[in-house]
Design a protein around this motif. Sequence first.
Motif, PDB file in Angstrom:
ATOM      1  N   PHE A 169      22.739  20.951 -13.346  1.00  0.00           N
ATOM      2  CA  PHE A 169      21.760  22.007 -13.130  1.00  0.00           C
ATOM      3  C   PHE A 169      20.703  22.009 -14.246  1.00  0.00           C
ATOM      4  N   LEU A 170      21.115  21.736 -15.462  1.00  0.00           N
ATOM      5  CA  LEU A 170      20.177  21.705 -16.582  1.00  0.00           C
ATOM      6  C   LEU A 170      19.140  20.600 -16.390  1.00  0.00           C
ATOM      7  N   VAL A 171      19.577  19.439 -15.956  1.00  0.00           N
ATOM      8  CA  VAL A 171      18.653  18.331 -15.702  1.00  0.00           C
ATOM      9  C   VAL A 171      17.664  18.703 -14.593  1.00  0.00           C
ATOM     10  N   ALA A 172      18.154  19.374 -13.540  1.00  0.00           N
ATOM     11  CA  ALA A 172      17.279  19.790 -12.443  1.00  0.00           C
ATOM     12  C   ALA A 172      16.210  20.771 -12.929  1.00  0.00           C
ATOM     13  N   ALA A 173      16.587  21.697 -13.801  1.00  0.00           N
ATOM     14  CA  ALA A 173      15.630  22.666 -14.338  1.00  0.00           C
ATOM     15  C   ALA A 173      14.530  21.976 -15.134  1.00  0.00           C
ATOM     16  N   VAL A 174      14.902  21.016 -15.962  1.00  0.00           N
ATOM     17  CA  VAL A 174      13.920  20.284 -16.764  1.00  0.00           C
ATOM     18  C   VAL A 174      12.979  19.490 -15.860  1.00  0.00           C
ATOM     19  N   LEU A 175      13.532  18.876 -14.831  1.00  0.00           N
ATOM     20  CA  LEU A 175      12.725  18.085 -13.905  1.00  0.00           C
ATOM     21  C   LEU A 175      11.640  18.934 -13.247  1.00  0.00           C
ATOM     22  N   ILE A 176      12.022  20.109 -12.744  1.00  0.00           N
ATOM     23  CA  ILE A 176      11.048  20.982 -12.086  1.00  0.00           C
ATOM     24  C   ILE A 176      10.012  21.484 -13.088  1.00  0.00           C
ATOM     25  N   ALA A 177      10.464  21.878 -14.276  1.00  0.00           N
ATOM     26  CA  ALA A 177       9.553  22.426 -15.283  1.00  0.00           C
ATOM     27  C   ALA A 177       8.484  21.416 -15.690  1.00  0.00           C
ATOM     28  N   VAL A 178       8.862  20.164 -15.756  1.00  0.00           N
ATOM     29  CA  VAL A 178       7.941  19.137 -16.253  1.00  0.00           C
ATOM     30  C   VAL A 178       7.069  18.546 -15.154  1.00  0.00           C
ATOM     31  N   LEU A 179       7.632  18.330 -13.968  1.00  0.00           N
ATOM     32  CA  LEU A 179       6.946  17.513 -12.969  1.00  0.00           C
ATOM     33  C   LEU A 179       6.360  18.272 -11.779  1.00  0.00           C
ATOM     34  N   LEU A 180       6.794  19.506 -11.505  1.00  0.00           N
ATOM     35  CA  LEU A 180       6.251  20.211 -10.343  1.00  0.00           C
ATOM     36  C   LEU A 180       4.914  20.859 -10.719  1.00  0.00           C
ATOM     37  N   ARG A 181       3.922  20.005 -10.906  1.00  0.00           N
ATOM     38  CA  ARG A 181       2.577  20.423 -11.290  1.00  0.00           C
ATOM     39  C   ARG A 181       1.568  19.630 -10.469  1.00  0.00           C
ATOM     40  N   PRO A 182       0.568  20.309  -9.892  1.00  0.00           N
ATOM     41  CA  PRO A 182       0.322  21.745  -9.859  1.00  0.00           C
ATOM     42  C   PRO A 182       1.326  22.477  -8.962  1.00  0.00           C
ATOM     43  N   ASP A 183       1.422  23.769  -9.166  1.00  0.00           N
ATOM     44  CA  ASP A 183       2.375  24.567  -8.408  1.00  0.00           C
ATOM     45  C   ASP A 183       1.971  24.606  -6.936  1.00  0.00           C
ATOM     46  N   PRO A 184       2.870  24.235  -6.019  1.00  0.00           N
ATOM     47  CA  PRO A 184       2.469  24.158  -4.597  1.00  0.00           C
ATOM     48  C   PRO A 184       2.064  25.488  -3.977  1.00  0.00           C
ATOM     49  N   LEU A 185       2.726  26.586  -4.330  1.00  0.00           N
ATOM     50  CA  LEU A 185       2.373  27.872  -3.741  1.00  0.00           C
ATOM     51  C   LEU A 185       1.006  28.338  -4.204  1.00  0.00           C
ATOM     52  N   LEU A 186       0.737  28.237  -5.496  1.00  0.00           N
ATOM     53  CA  LEU A 186      -0.569  28.656  -6.012  1.00  0.00           C
ATOM     54  C   LEU A 186      -1.680  27.772  -5.479  1.00  0.00           C
TER      55      LEU A 186
END
Length: 434
Positions: free
Chosen positions: A197-214
């Motif tokens: 779960f920790l690895v998944a959190a880091v992955l989203i924080a770093v790579l999910l840019r730009p935010d799809p909803l915004l």
Amino acid sequence: MTTLPDASDTGRVPDRAALPALRRRTTAVLIASQILGGLANATGIALAAVLAAEISGSQALSGLASASMVAGPALLAMPLAALISRRGRRPGLVLGYLLGVVGAVVVVTGAVLGSFPMLLVGMSVFGAGSLSNLQARYAAADLAEPARRARAISTVVWATTIGAVLGPNIAAPAGRSVTGFGIPAAAGPFVWSAGVFLVAAVLIAVLLRPDPLLTARELDGSAAHPPAARSLRAGVTAVRESPRARLALVTVAVSHTAMVSIMSMTPVALTRHGAGIELIGLVISIHIAGMYAFSPVMGWLADRLGRLSVIGLAAGLLCCAALLAGTAGASHGQTMAGLFLLGLGWSAGLVSGSALLTDSVPGPARAAVQGLCDLTMNVAAGLGGLTAGLIVAHAGYGWLNAVGASLLLPMAGLALFTSRRHGVRDAAENRLSN
């Protein structure tokens, strides 16, 4: 080139011409996070009921494990939805995965101390990781074309297959790996889940840019709407005013409740008939394969034939699953087949219901409505998990399946009623969009 601002990012959001590349990149990041999140969640949940029975000393209380795992997400669904509505998908997904880490640590601590209340608290918080995995399906829909929305959702749901099928099968080695440290074997999977779960959190924080909803809000102009249009109250109003949204909400909630109630007590039923941990892991893995592996098929069907048709398919599959599993007795093969169909029916209900929900409400209120959907499904499943252990302890596993099947009657009735009023329009819309 015209660009769109994203308040949560330091980078710049590409214009519409760059949307295909952005969709592919966003989907790739979500797929990777789903694999990790599915692995972490499935590894922990595989022996949750067994661990609860060991610590509590009662099979009747073992159902509280699954109830806690859905009660936590139920309590967190609306606060997480409010955060997502204000700040975007990325902060909400990261927070969910980090809470999964905290919950896993509390579960292990409770197991070591022999504290059943602490165990249940940990499982409640651990469930937030699954909430992030569920919310990711909506992130896939944010930038998708309406005609491909169900397929976008199903692609991300499908990605969970890899981790979710592997998870139960590594539960046994995960348990053996921690016994030397004084940790009960049934708690070992939660140790591994915390790290994933920790690895998944880091992955989203770093790579999910730009935010799809915004980004989607900037593209459709809904970013200019006042905050009240994106509030939780606006989400409730949107569902109340749309019969199709209400059907979508019922479909997701009932499908999830039937699946959680039956699945959570299957390991206990298998144990009563002499199954070991390895066989239990195999049965749960096949069930999870049914949940995720065929979701692209469900997405394709929902886009081509209509959401309402696939909702009907979900009801039929879930009824067949309850019949097979409930009459299996000592036949592990029949139980396995029933659990596979149970997962398949859940997939049909989740994909079609999620797509119909997103279709049926205004853009500004979607994040709030999606949070309300996850709240409803987790509250309902929590009640189902809470009563599942009692039903099995006092009436048997067969009766649990009968009760699960009876839950499908209101869903089927509402689907039929909505189909008669909206079915022609649903089919016409799908022909035009394809």
